[in-house]
Every structure is written in structure tokens, then in C-alpha cells.
Design an enzyme around this catalytic site. Sequence first.
Site, PDB file in Angstrom:
ATOM      1  N   HIS A   1      42.134  26.832  47.118  1.00 12.22           N
ATOM      2  CA  HIS A   1      42.111  27.467  48.440  1.00 12.22           C
ATOM      3  C   HIS A   1      41.378  28.801  48.376  1.00 12.22           C
ATOM      4  O   HIS A   1      40.589  29.147  49.271  1.00 12.22           O
ATOM      5  CB  HIS A   1      43.554  27.664  48.921  1.00 12.22           C
ATOM      6  CG  HIS A   1      43.683  28.477  50.162  1.00 12.22           C
ATOM      7  ND1 HIS A   1      44.043  29.811  50.134  1.00 12.22           N
ATOM      8  CD2 HIS A   1      43.509  28.155  51.471  1.00 12.22           C
ATOM      9  CE1 HIS A   1      44.091  30.265  51.370  1.00 12.22           C
ATOM     10  NE2 HIS A   1      43.773  29.297  52.195  1.00 12.22           N
TER      11      HIS A   1
ATOM     12  N   GLU B   1      48.059  35.901  54.231  1.00 12.35           N
ATOM     13  CA  GLU B   1      48.172  34.508  54.694  1.00 12.35           C
ATOM     14  C   GLU B   1      49.401  33.839  54.070  1.00 12.35           C
ATOM     15  O   GLU B   1      50.149  33.128  54.749  1.00 12.35           O
ATOM     16  CB  GLU B   1      46.900  33.741  54.304  1.00 12.35           C
ATOM     17  CG  GLU B   1      46.819  32.346  54.885  1.00 12.35           C
ATOM     18  CD  GLU B   1      45.515  31.637  54.537  1.00 12.35           C
ATOM     19  OE1 GLU B   1      45.538  30.397  54.460  1.00 12.35           O
ATOM     20  OE2 GLU B   1      44.491  32.319  54.332  1.00 12.35           O
TER      21      GLU B   1
ATOM     22  N   GLU C   1      37.701  28.157  48.270  1.00 16.95           N
ATOM     23  CA  GLU C   1      37.197  27.797  49.607  1.00 16.95           C
ATOM     24  C   GLU C   1      36.890  29.047  50.423  1.00 16.95           C
ATOM     25  O   GLU C   1      35.841  29.152  51.062  1.00 16.95           O
ATOM     26  CB  GLU C   1      38.244  26.933  50.315  1.00 16.95           C
ATOM     27  CG  GLU C   1      37.948  26.635  51.766  1.00 16.95           C
ATOM     28  CD  GLU C   1      39.151  26.869  52.671  1.00 16.95           C
ATOM     29  OE1 GLU C   1      39.042  27.660  53.625  1.00 16.95           O
ATOM     30  OE2 GLU C   1      40.204  26.255  52.422  1.00 16.95           O
ATOM     31  N   HIS C   2      37.788  30.019  50.402  1.00 14.89           N
ATOM     32  CA  HIS C   2      37.571  31.283  51.122  1.00 14.89           C
ATOM     33  C   HIS C   2      36.312  31.984  50.635  1.00 14.89           C
ATOM     34  O   HIS C   2      35.499  32.456  51.427  1.00 14.89           O
ATOM     35  CB  HIS C   2      38.773  32.214  50.921  1.00 14.89           C
ATOM     36  CG  HIS C   2      39.849  32.033  51.938  1.00 14.89           C
ATOM     37  ND1 HIS C   2      40.286  33.053  52.752  1.00 14.89           N
ATOM     38  CD2 HIS C   2      40.587  30.942  52.274  1.00 14.89           C
ATOM     39  CE1 HIS C   2      41.254  32.600  53.546  1.00 14.89           C
ATOM     40  NE2 HIS C   2      41.460  31.328  53.257  1.00 14.89           N
TER      41      HIS C   2
END
Length: 431
Positions: A65, A140, A68-69
Amino acid sequence: MEKKVYEQLNETLYKEVLPNGLRVFVLPKKDFHKTYGLFSTNYGSIDNEFGYGNELTRVPDGIAHFLEHKMFEKEDGDVFQLFGKQGASANAFTSFTKTSYLFSATDNIKENLQTLIDFVQDPYFTEETVEKEKGIIGQEIQMYDDDPNWRQFFGILKNMYPKHPLHIDIAGTIESIAEITAENLYHCYHTFYHPSNMTLFVVGNVEPEDLIEFVSQNQAQKEFAEIQTIHRHFPEESIEDIVPFSRMEMPVNRTKVVLGIKGAQDNLPTDAYELLRFRTALNLLFQLLLGNTSENYLRLYNEGVIDDTFGFEFSLDRSFHFADFSGDSQTPDVFAKAIEEILLDFAQDPEVKEENLTLLKKKMLGKYFQSLNSLEFIANQFTQDLFGELTLFDVPEIIQSIEIQDVLQAGERFIQQEAFSRFYLEPLKEK
């Protein structure tokens, strides 16, 4: 180039496997203005221990993840801005087993497709930008930690998969992302973002031959490492490892209950066609037993055992499969016991009969055909639903092939009493 015609759907799917291993699929839709491009790698949050041969590397949780950012940030600016200038919107998402990057646009399709491919195939990380991102992703993670539904879901996953990384939040933890370095990111990138581990899917008003040639030329201009087989390692788990019950407290009004069933991997069919039939048969079984038109659902609803918050889902992916049944309840034990009894007694349930199955299959097919009106649904679902050579477009044939004995056999294969687990998310107790 392969061409497969799905006559029942009036769809034609084009496929090409490039010399570097990249699988390219194009679905032309002449009557649509918008085009979606989706570039996916077979790499998700559970892939935290991997390597080639016997040499395995363990990386921090949440790194897929995190990666991906970071892919959107380049030395000369942000990729989102470039897509915006070209009239496109872009996004990305990471699941347990996939990371996908996508754009949608009504024009400049080739320019946007080139941007999509090029930015995903050109990583740029520095220690400074990695450290900056930790704060953003940390916020997040805290946001998800405050979400009762999210905590409920991962609560039951932790019960069913106490060793497997499936129980770890896709974004990781504050502690795990603190360990991520630029070197980690490059290592994961070069392992999992090789074209041979990726799929490109384009759907919209496009010419398939022209588009595939465009992608082929783009890839021919780039150099990639040799194709190697990636070895993923997951901890061994048995049915005895399942935690039968756990609970936690959060500021909620009513207890959130979830009943889970963990599937045994060695019970799964090995053939892709049979695997897709197994998944479909189980979904139909759960609809027969507890769908909102079933007698069981109406009875439990009228008795106040369940309400509109009740729902269920069956998930099947590489290295795991499970079902979860959840809802809010003032009487969690009554809720869980009632659902468990219905599931365990599925073979004798009067709802599980050919007449009801025929109606449900029609309903499932209707919903499926309706969903094909959404290019976004097709794009997002296509790469998630690749079973060997089977695709999203083989689903109608699979649904039609299911008979009542298939439903019963799937239930026998999956529903085992020792595979059940409960998780309660309870209101905070007054001190």
C-alpha cells in the site's frame, strides 16, 4: 493476438501476451464515450515474505500500500496533475493480493494510456520522500482504526487467520510503516512490478489491434530483467489455530457481531473452472439460506434477531477463502447462534431446493448483466476475477451450470463446525 467472442454477452475480448510477459486485454465498447485503463500487479498486502528460490526476504507490513502511494510522486512532479492536464482522472488501490492503477477519460486515450504505463514502470523513491509519506499514511491508519466496521472485519480475520498476514491491516500499522525504507520499496517494486507479474486491461471506445500495437511498441523500447518465478511464503495454519471467540470495545451504540467460517485450502478444487463454480455455488447457497427473500431471513428479521445491518460475503483469493456474516444486535449470542444453526443445517434446510435455486440464478444473472453497463465495474472487476484462462465474462456460463447438487457439495466442502469463529465489537462499558 487472441480473440474470444462471448456471443451471449455480445462482447469480444482481445488478448496479447507480450515478449516481456505482460498480459494485455482490450474490450472494445463502441457505444460508450468513456474509456478505462487499469494496470495491475499480482501483489498485495499479504505478500510480505518472498523471494526467488530458497532466499526469502521479510518486509514491513503495509509496504504494498505504501508503494502504491509513492508511485504517483516523481522527481519532476505529481502524476495526478499530468493526468488532469490530459483530461483524465486517475486513482489506485491495494487489496490483499493486488495493486491496481487506473485512469478514465473521454479523449487523449493513447496519451493517458502511455502516462499510466510509463509512470508505473518508472519508480522514484528517496529516503526524504519516504519519511514524509509515513506521516500521511499514519493518519490514514488512525482513521481506519476509528472505523467500527473496519475493526469488526479485521477482528474476525484475526480470529480465523492468527498467523497468516491476511489479519494485518492492508495499510499496516504505525509501527510497521516506520520501518519502511526506500531500499525496501525498490526491492518490492523490482520483484513484483515485472511485466510478467502484471496485467493491463483497457475497456471503452477503442480499436483493439491499434491499441495493442501501441502498448507493444511502448514495451519494446524498455529493458526489463529476466522473468523469474516469485516464491511467496505464508505461515502454515491448521483448523486448530482458529480462535473461536474474541471481543473488543469501541464507542458504538450496539454490539457489532460477525460470524466467520474459514475455508481449508486443501479442500479447494485445483481446476480454475471448478474453482469458479465452487465460489458461485457457495454464493448461491448463502443466498438460499440467508438472502433477504429467504424464509430464514424473514423469520429472523420478524423475531428481531437481525435487522437491516445484516449482510454476508464470501471471499476467495490466492492462499485464503472465508465467509463472514455480520450485523448489529442487542443480543449477539442469539444472533450468532441462530446464523450458525442455519448454516450447519444447510443440507436439511427446506430453502435449499431446485425451484428456489432457479429463481436465484435468474436474479444473479440479471444483476450481472446490469453491472456490465458500468465500464468502471468491468475494469475494476476484470483483473480481480482472473481464474487461469477464465475471466469475468465466463461468469454467466458458470452460473447457468450450477445445479442443486453442486450447491450441496460446495456446502459440504466448506461448512465445518470447527471452522467457525465469532467476534463481538461491544459498546464501551461505563466505568
